[in-house]
Design a protein around this motif. Structure first.
Motif, mmCIF file in Angstrom:
data_model
loop_
_atom_site.group_PDB
_atom_site.id
_atom_site.type_symbol
_atom_site.label_atom_id
_atom_site.label_comp_id
_atom_site.label_asym_id
_atom_site.label_seq_id
_atom_site.Cartn_x
_atom_site.Cartn_y
_atom_site.Cartn_z
ATOM 1 N N PHE A 1 -13.741 -2.360 -0.600
ATOM 2 C CA PHE A 1 -13.157 -3.164 -1.666
ATOM 3 C C PHE A 1 -13.936 -4.469 -1.834
ATOM 4 N N TYR B 1 -12.375 3.471 2.535
ATOM 5 C CA TYR B 1 -12.485 2.744 1.266
ATOM 6 C C TYR B 1 -13.167 1.406 1.491
ATOM 7 N N GLY C 1 0.839 -1.181 0.000
ATOM 8 C CA GLY C 1 0.000 0.000 0.000
ATOM 9 C C GLY C 1 0.873 1.229 0.000
ATOM 10 N N GLY C 2 0.255 2.349 -0.160
ATOM 11 C CA GLY C 2 1.014 3.579 -0.090
ATOM 12 C C GLY C 2 1.501 4.044 -1.430
ATOM 13 N N GLN C 3 0.657 4.741 -2.112
ATOM 14 C CA GLN C 3 1.037 5.436 -3.339
ATOM 15 C C GLN C 3 1.602 4.499 -4.397
ATOM 16 N N ASP D 1 -4.410 4.309 -3.888
ATOM 17 C CA ASP D 1 -4.398 3.802 -2.525
ATOM 18 C C ASP D 1 -4.920 2.378 -2.477
ATOM 19 N N THR D 2 -5.013 1.736 -3.617
ATOM 20 C CA THR D 2 -5.508 0.363 -3.631
ATOM 21 C C THR D 2 -4.432 -0.586 -3.160
ATOM 22 N N GLN D 3 -4.821 -1.578 -2.415
ATOM 23 C CA GLN D 3 -3.867 -2.586 -1.973
ATOM 24 C C GLN D 3 -3.896 -3.772 -2.907
ATOM 25 N N TYR D 4 -2.713 -4.138 -3.346
ATOM 26 C CA TYR D 4 -2.573 -5.289 -4.213
ATOM 27 C C TYR D 4 -1.867 -6.391 -3.452
ATOM 28 N N GLY E 1 -3.278 4.670 1.804
ATOM 29 C CA GLY E 1 -2.785 3.368 1.377
ATOM 30 C C GLY E 1 -1.911 2.714 2.419
ATOM 31 N N ASN E 2 -1.647 3.425 3.494
ATOM 32 C CA ASN E 2 -0.820 2.872 4.548
ATOM 33 C C ASN E 2 -1.613 2.169 5.632
ATOM 34 N N ARG F 1 -12.506 -0.708 -5.872
ATOM 35 C CA ARG F 1 -12.347 0.119 -4.680
ATOM 36 C C ARG F 1 -13.347 1.262 -4.784
ATOM 37 N N TYR G 1 -12.689 -8.297 -3.452
ATOM 38 C CA TYR G 1 -11.649 -9.131 -4.027
ATOM 39 C C TYR G 1 -12.252 -10.489 -4.360
#
Lengths: 116, 115
Positions: free
Chosen positions: B35, B33, A96-98, A103-106, B99-100, B50, B37
């Protein structure tokens, strides 16, 4: 999207041994996350790994059992120590993080661990 | 604390039927957010969508559509004209807007599409 690889993809291990799982991402990311998915269950967060600092563990997970390294912004390892059959799970890393300015988590493809 | 509830553990449909997967969430955050999956039998987690909490517009992508209703804290997922390849476990998840922050997952819904 980010390209995330994990090694090994699967392993069968003996009780009492340790396994280190590697997670590599194709771009620099601030945070990497490690999740566990026990058979037939949902994903549970193990810890958050920020480059240059100690990982932050969730309740029920401790550093002695699941030590994590984060030496740079594209790589992390998770070690499952002194394994027992209860550790048989899929272990997934995510970033995560840019990532690509989102901001989506892969997620990586996962490591399927079986402990005998 | 954040929580995601997927009340449907397993759903079985015949091919070409429409199916809706339910997701209800709890959070004290004003922005967040949501999501969805997909996890096929191979095990990898495939990102589907998202949704930001301030965007309540429904979204359609091919046979997939999502209905976000903030008033009922729901973010439901509909597959139209289901296919055998849609068979998988589907997870709804929630996170903060950075995103953190990690994801909080629901327990998942196992969808079986029968030919």
């Amino acid at each position: 999207s980010a390209v995330i690889s994990q090694k090994p993809s699967r392993d069968i291990c003996q009780r009492g041994t340790s396994l280190t799982i590697q997670c590599q991402v194709d771009s620099q990311v601030t945070m990497m996350f490690w999740y566990r998915q026990q058979p037939g269950q949902s994903l549970t967060l193990i810890a958050t790994a920020n480059q240059g600092s100690e990982a932050t563990y969730e309740s029920g997970f401790v550093i002695d059992k699941f030590p994590i390294s984060r030496p740079n912004l594209t790589f992390s390892t998770l070690t499952v120590s002194n394994m027992s059959p209860e550790d048989s799970s899929i272990y997934l890393c995510s970033v995560g993080g840019q990532v690509r300015h989102t901001d989506t988590q892969y997620f990586g493809p996962g490591t399927r661990l079986t402990v005998l | 604390a954040q929580k995601v509830t997927q009340a449907q553990t397993e759903i079985s449909v015949v091919e070409k039927e429409d199916v809706t997967l339910d997701c209800v969430y709890e959070t004290r955050d004003t922005t967040y957010y949501l999501f969805w999956y997909k996890q096929p039998p191979s095990g990898e987690l495939v990102f589907l969508i998202r949704r930001n909490s301030f965007d309540e517009q429904n979204e359609i992508s091919g046979r997939y559509s999502w209905n976000f209703q903030k008033s009922t804290s729901s973010f439901n997922f509909t597959i139209t004209a289901s296919q055998v390849v849609d068979s998988a476990v589907y997870f709804c998840a929630l996170s903060g807007v950075s995103g953190n922050t990690p994801l909080v997952f629901g327990k998942g819904t196992r969808l079986s599409v029968i030919a």
